[in-house]
Design an enzyme around this catalytic site. Structure first.
Site, PDB file in Angstrom:
ATOM      1  N   SER A  37       0.850  -1.189   0.000  1.00  0.00           N
ATOM      2  CA  SER A  37       0.000   0.000   0.000  1.00  0.00           C
ATOM      3  C   SER A  37       0.891   1.246   0.000  1.00  0.00           C
ATOM      4  O   SER A  37       1.682   1.424  -0.916  1.00  0.00           O
ATOM      5  CB  SER A  37      -0.957  -0.046   1.192  1.00  0.00           C
ATOM      6  OG  SER A  37      -1.995   0.893   1.036  1.00  0.00           O
ATOM      7  N   ASP A  71      -9.620  -3.579  -5.703  1.00  0.00           N
ATOM      8  CA  ASP A  71      -9.130  -2.706  -4.647  1.00  0.00           C
ATOM      9  C   ASP A  71      -9.699  -1.301  -4.832  1.00  0.00           C
ATOM     10  O   ASP A  71      -9.611  -0.723  -5.918  1.00  0.00           O
ATOM     11  CB  ASP A  71      -7.601  -2.663  -4.699  1.00  0.00           C
ATOM     12  CG  ASP A  71      -6.970  -2.032  -3.475  1.00  0.00           C
ATOM     13  OD1 ASP A  71      -7.672  -1.309  -2.752  1.00  0.00           O
ATOM     14  OD2 ASP A  71      -5.772  -2.262  -3.253  1.00  0.00           O
ATOM     15  N   HIS A  81      -8.397  -4.746  -1.371  1.00  0.00           N
ATOM     16  CA  HIS A  81      -7.141  -4.187  -0.886  1.00  0.00           C
ATOM     17  C   HIS A  81      -6.371  -5.177  -0.021  1.00  0.00           C
ATOM     18  O   HIS A  81      -5.153  -5.209  -0.037  1.00  0.00           O
ATOM     19  CB  HIS A  81      -7.424  -2.908  -0.102  1.00  0.00           C
ATOM     20  CG  HIS A  81      -6.198  -2.115   0.224  1.00  0.00           C
ATOM     21  ND1 HIS A  81      -5.397  -1.557  -0.738  1.00  0.00           N
ATOM     22  CD2 HIS A  81      -5.631  -1.789   1.415  1.00  0.00           C
ATOM     23  CE1 HIS A  81      -4.405  -0.899  -0.165  1.00  0.00           C
ATOM     24  NE2 HIS A  81      -4.514  -1.039   1.146  1.00  0.00           N
TER      25      HIS A  81
END
Length: 712
Positions: free
Chosen positions: A559, A646, A678
């Site tokens: 991320s 995501d 995600h």
């Protein structure tokens, strides 16, 4: 695009032009953002096929790693029950099933604070009632995630909400838990996570999102009525703010909390008037963050306010619940470098969570002496390891005489304790079982410090087997954004690396919260590059101190940590043999320039606003991984993993980035989970398979693909 699985796919170029602050950029791969395009899906499928072919030689190793990970897990197991109302609630897993089963058993009486003994074989407890079996809910779906789960205060109704796409949008349903256990007709689609019953059980509060997928509206639903009759009780128009709601621990107030990255505001509603009007605790002031907890001190309703108004690392104050904007009383004064992070109030005591010396800790204070005019006497709960994580977990009852807490370290499996407040003693309720003869004495953890380019000392956590021979292959993990700290924690999958002689290290870089708010402030917005240079400094330190060598060092981050991976790949490609970037935020400038994209506006307080600020634009462009792929760099091997659904970091970012890297000859692989969000795949066996895939790739990069684990 070449369709051969032995030839790297070459993404087509369809130029898109953008101009900001007099700077024109031609983006050849922005067309990959068209999620519904057959050409995009075909390209991602081709990338997956190429990755499969390129890693086919690791199939046996992947299976071995999967079996190792699976073999350490007690597949049929129970969590430690948590007391709420007249019941003990827990979840359990069964061998062969992907998901958990949520259950409860009746408490023996009002003074029953000892959780039921857990059967050693992980089987069901006596008098068990199954509330929700996630495996049944997930049938027919490739993805499953539970976003809400709550039981009414009287224990007769259940609400739950599920996401079967990976887009974090949940369908909420209700069920009776008494009588025929029938599902009610109530069904609400498109909710955010975190729905809950009010104190009476007559109403459900839930949130929904706006077009940018930002939780912005709180709704009230009356049980047994159609969702079309639901009432919007609060909407936040400012796109910088996220909205959430819940009940205070005392169940005396319904709370709406909203916050940007730098400003907070809390609204309260008396629980005995659920259809009434909310009132503001402290009106928002730019840059002031606070959270609220209800307490009863000396018979008076007080609000505990944890805030940073004139206190960089926060202080704890209390105010009258009847006049929250009136006089404040300081309970815990600001102490630079000791970051206060949370407070919980119980009928007889308070629990304070904070961070000191880069470790999360907690203290308990009894209220009786303070209510009588004395001072709060905070007693820190101490542990005997140098590196550890501790925190309050699962404490829903206002009157409970204990504090449930979690504890772990890099070498100690996750443990559940009850802290008896009256006797100040810890009672171990359960430690995560690790099958296969795991012996923590074979492993060691330590703190080290690297020196950044500007002289700042950056903490490193280093974990290995005691018998490891250095320099050894190493994995360096990092994140460094949103004041999120990478705390010591146990991983059974990590043992597969450690037992093959790999050293695991965490770089606690600026932008995280390990060393307080200033540590975060010096790694965000116009100081963001410190995050990247700190990580490079940590990698150099590991080499310079003989822990590893650059040709056997792999970096990993996900991320915003994926942004870190992309940045250091450009900044210091020679420092790493391989880089694993999970759901990586590697095209930040394109995303943050577009306020129509999900979550962009709220991110401006973290990264700056490049749309309106030329300095921010130029600064972000200087470090954006996608913008700075170099034709001259000799990149290490790179693996990017992402998810098609995501909603936080769109698949298009790693897709564009890897296309650009391949254009300059970088050895890069892209794997896209076409049915995940995600957090990746949802089932536990699938998640173990995915981790085995990643670990096999790492070991191959380190030259350990043929290396078996140590036997003792």
């Amino acid at each position: 695009m070449n369709s051969s699985t032995n030839t790297p796919p070459a993404a087509a170029k369809h130029p898109t032009e953008r101009t900001h602050h007099g700077d024109t950029v031609i983006d050849q791969y922005e067309w990959l953002r068209q999620k519904e395009s057959p050409e995009v899906v075909a390209y991602l499928d081709a990338e997956n096929a190429f990755t499969d072919a390129a890693t086919e030689h690791l199939a046996d190793l992947r299976q071995t790693l999967f079996e190792e990970i699976k073999g350490r897990v007690k597949e049929t197991d129970l969590s430690v029950p948590v007391r709420e109302g007249d019941w003990w609630y827990y979840s359990r897993t069964e061998e062969g099933k992907q998901y958990g089963i949520h259950c409860r058993v009746p408490a023996l009486g009002p003074d029953d604070w000892t959780p039921p003994a857990l059967p050693e074989d992980g089987s069901a407890l006596l008098n068990e009632q199954i509330l929700l079996d996630d495996n049944i809910e997930a049938e027919g779906h490739d993805f499953f995630s539970l976003g809400s789960f709550d039981v009414s205060g009287d224990g007769t109704l259940l609400l739950w909400a599920v996401d079967t796409e990976g887009d974090e949008r949940y369908t909420l349903r209700l069920r009776r838990l008494a009588g025929d256990s029938a599902q009610l007709d109530d069904e609400i689609s498109g909710t955010a996570a975190g729905a809950f019953f009010d104190a009476t059980g007559r109403y459900v509060f839930y949130t929904t999102v706006d077009d940018a997928w930002r939780p912005d509206t709180v709704w009230r639903h009356e049980v047994g009525t159609p969702s079309t009759a639901d009432v919007a009780v609060f909407t936040e128009p400012d796109e910088r703010y996220w909205v959430g709601a819940g009940l205070t621990r005392s169940r005396k107030y319904v709370e709406i909390a909203l916050g940007s990255k730098i400003t907070s505001e809390v609204h309260l509603l008396s629980a005995d008037n659920p259809t009434g009007e909310f009132s503001v605790v402290w009106p928002r002031r730019e840059g002031v963050e606070y959270s609220v907890e209800h307490a009863v001190i000396g018979g008076e309703d007080r609000l505990l306010v944890l805030h940073n108004d004139g206190a960089l690392d926060f202080e704890l104050a209390d105010v009258s619940a009847a006049d929250p904007q009136g006089p404040r009383r300081t309970l815990v004064a600001h102490r630079p470098g000791i970051r206060l992070e949370g407070v919980d109030a119980f009928a007889t005591h308070l629990v304070l969570e904070y961070r000191r010396e880069a470790l999360p800790r907690l203290s308990v204070a009894r209220l009786d002496a303070y209510a009588a005019g004395g001072a709060l006497d905070w007693q820190e709960i101490e542990f005997d390891e140098d590196l550890f994580s501790s925190g309050a977990r699962g404490n829903p009852e206002w009157n409970q005489p204990t504090v449930r807490l979690g504890y772990t370290s890099f070498v100690t499996p996750s443990s559940v304790f009850d802290y008896d407040v009256a006797t100040a003693t810890l009672i171990l309720r359960k430690q995560q079982p690790v099958l296969g003869g795991y012996d923590p004495s074979l492993y060691t953890q330590r703190r080290d410090w690297a020196t950044a380019a500007d002289g700042t000392r950056v903490p490193l956590s280093i974990v290995s087997r005691r018998d490891v021979q250095t320099p050894a292959p190493a994995l360096l993990y990092g994140y460094g954004s949103y004041e999120h700290s990478i705390d010591p924690g146990f991983s059974s999958a990590r043992i597969s690396l450690l037992d093959r002689g790999v050293v695991f290290a965490v770089a606690h870089v600026r932008g995280g919260g390990e060393l307080g708010r200033a540590w975060y402030e010096n790694g965000k917005s116009l100081t963001k590059i410190n995050t990247f240079s700190d990580f490079v400094a940590c990698s150099r330190h590991l080499v310079d101190t003989g822990v590893t060598t650059a040709d056997r060092l792999v970096a990993e981050g996900g991320s915003a940590g994926g942004l870190l991976m992309g940045a250091v790949a450009n900044m210091a490609p020679d420092a790493f043999a391989g880089i694993l970037a999970a759901v990586p935020f590697v095209d930040p400038l394109t995303s943050i320039l577009d306020p129509s994209l999900p979550l962009t506006v709220i991110e401006w307080d973290e990264w700056g606003d490049p749309l309106r600020n030329a300095e921010v634009y130029a600064y972000m462009k200087s470090y954006s991984p996608y913008e700075n792929v170099s034709t001259d760099a000799r990149y290490p091997r790179i693996l990017a993993v992402t998810s098609f659904n995501d909603t936080r970091v769109l698949y298009v970012e790693p897709a564009k980035w890897t296309a650009r890297l391949r254009e300059v000859g970088a050895p890069v692989l892209l794997r896209t989970e076409m049915g995940a969000g995600h957090g990746g795949v949802s089932g536990r066996y699938e998640s173990w398979q995915r981790r085995a895939f990643e670990l096999a790739w790492m070991l191959d990069v380190m030259g350990l693909a043929e290396q078996g684990p140590a036997t003792e």
